[in-house]
Design an enzyme around this catalytic site. Structure first.
Site, PDB file in Angstrom:
ATOM      1  CG  ASP A 209      -2.279   0.684   0.932  1.00  0.00           C
ATOM      2  OD1 ASP A 209      -2.259   1.741   0.262  1.00  0.00           O
ATOM      3  OD2 ASP A 209      -3.325   0.183   1.359  1.00  0.00           O
ATOM      4  N   GLY A 235       4.237   1.673  -2.000  1.00  0.00           N
ATOM      5  CA  GLY A 235       4.196   2.123  -3.381  1.00  0.00           C
ATOM      6  C   GLY A 235       2.773   2.385  -3.828  1.00  0.00           C
ATOM      7  CG  PHE A 237      -2.982   0.288  -6.564  1.00  0.00           C
ATOM      8  CD1 PHE A 237      -3.580   1.338  -7.256  1.00  0.00           C
ATOM      9  CD2 PHE A 237      -3.498  -0.067  -5.331  1.00  0.00           C
ATOM     10  CE1 PHE A 237      -4.654   2.021  -6.733  1.00  0.00           C
ATOM     11  CE2 PHE A 237      -4.591   0.613  -4.792  1.00  0.00           C
ATOM     12  CZ  PHE A 237      -5.176   1.655  -5.497  1.00  0.00           C
ATOM     13  CG  HIS A 255     -15.587  -0.408  -4.248  1.00  0.00           C
ATOM     14  ND1 HIS A 255     -16.604  -0.253  -3.343  1.00  0.00           N
ATOM     15  CD2 HIS A 255     -14.450  -0.090  -3.571  1.00  0.00           C
ATOM     16  CE1 HIS A 255     -16.115   0.134  -2.180  1.00  0.00           C
ATOM     17  NE2 HIS A 255     -14.813   0.236  -2.298  1.00  0.00           N
TER      18      HIS A 255
END
Length: 345
Positions: A209, A235, A237, A255
């Site tokens: 994360d 980091g 994504f 979502h």
């Protein structure tokens, strides 16, 4: 069964009365928010108390407190004993901040003045098809929260409670023991990953994360006895994710984003995987039926907040295909959340 009982309950009164009850649901939710804000459940965790005792402890008006508790008792939140003292019920217990699965944060987020204002513009969001937060605050929701630390703390507590609610059904519905390395992408402080690793004692974990988020993970992983089996990587994504895991778990990540960004995230994960690796999206999957479903309301939350959405199985299949991933199956759990099980082609 709950759907049929609900419809039977509606049919037991004239339509205007049933509609009045639905409309007054906003008042019910706000009263639960007030109970969480005031800390009533935390105060009663030590044992039953009179309204006068509670009022002194919470520094509130005793008469107003009695009136609020009277309303909440009518819907099963709190109870009054024969000696007049108030006590927790199973529902009220979920409003304790230290409850195993606490809904206090969610109550405070939904009923916060700021978020109430966001939802008061739902009609504008439906007219435009775009989120209300950027229009009201001048910036996307996560940037807005970064500038509002008290509200951000409430939001984070809400997300933690929702996450805790989903952990047991997910771990109970899926066999993680077949994987050697399991990566939790966007995994926060590692609550879900810790539970997965407890269910798969031979597996190694990888928690990924943003750096400032995973910085708080070691204490939780250590508490759950999985710190030595978990590699922590910071980091984004959107840039890249660590390579080499056998399964990549993304819980309530996709979502949060419109389709274009969702595909970018999935492609980033795909670039890190080897053929045959599993990509497990833990999300609400909107069903085809017309019954009530948690995800349909969360979908409106995503519309209001972030220009994002909950999706059907067909919509997830299309996203996965665009990222060179193949939907294998959708695993239902004991809760409203599902596991979208995909394979790297």
């Amino acid at each position: 069964m709950r759907h049929r009982l609900f419809r039977l309950n509606q049919c037991a009164v004239p339509p205007p009365a049933a509609m009045m009850e639905l409309i007054m649901g906003g008042w019910v939710a706000q009263t639960i928010t007030a109970a969480a804000d005031l800390g009533i459940a935390d105060a009663l965790a030590a044992g039953p108390a009179s309204s006068e005792q509670l009022a002194r402890q919470l520094n509130v008006d005793a008469d107003a407190l009695r009136r609020m508790l009277r309303a909440l008792i009518g819907i099963g939140v709190f109870r009054q004993r024969r000696d007049g003292r108030y006590d927790l019920t199973a529902l009220a217990d979920t409003l304790r901040t230290d409850s195993p699965v606490s809904m206090a944060g969610l109550a405070r987020w939904v009923g916060s003045p700021q978020h109430r204002e966001h939802w008061s513009h739902l009609s504008d969001a439906v007219r435009s098809g775009t989120a209300t937060v950027p229009q009201l605050r001048g910036k996307p929701v996560f940037e807005y929260l970064a500038d509002e630390p008290e509200l951000a703390e409430i939001f984070n507590a809400a997300m933690t409670g929702v996450s805790d609610f989903a952990i047991a059904p997910v771990v109970g519905a899926y066999d993680f023991r077949r994987f050697g390395t399991i990566a939790d992408i966007g995994g926060g402080h590692g609550r879900l990953l810790a539970a997965i690793l407890e269910s798969a004692p031979q597996a190694q974990g990888l928690l990924f994360d943003l750096p400032h988020v995973v910085a708080k993970a070691p204490a939780l992983l250590r508490k759950n006895g999985v710190e030595k089996r978990t590699q922590i990587v910071g980091g984004s994504f959107f840039d890249s994710v660590p390579a080499g895991a056998d399964a990549y778990v993304l819980k309530n990540v996709i979502h949060d984003w419109p389709d274009e960004d969702a595909v970018r995230i999935l492609r980033s994960v795909r670039a890190a995987t080897h053929p045959g690796a599993r990509i497990l999206l833990i999300e609400f999957v909107i069903p085809d039926h017309d019954r009530n479903f948690h995800g349909k309301w969360v979908d409106l939350e995503m519309l209001v907040v972030a220009d994002a959405r909950e999706r059907t199985a067909a919509e997830y299949r299309r996203l996965l295909n665009q990222a060179d991933l193949r939907l294998d199956r959708i695993v239902d759990t004991a809760g409203p959340i599902s596991i979208i099980d995909a394979i790297a082609s």
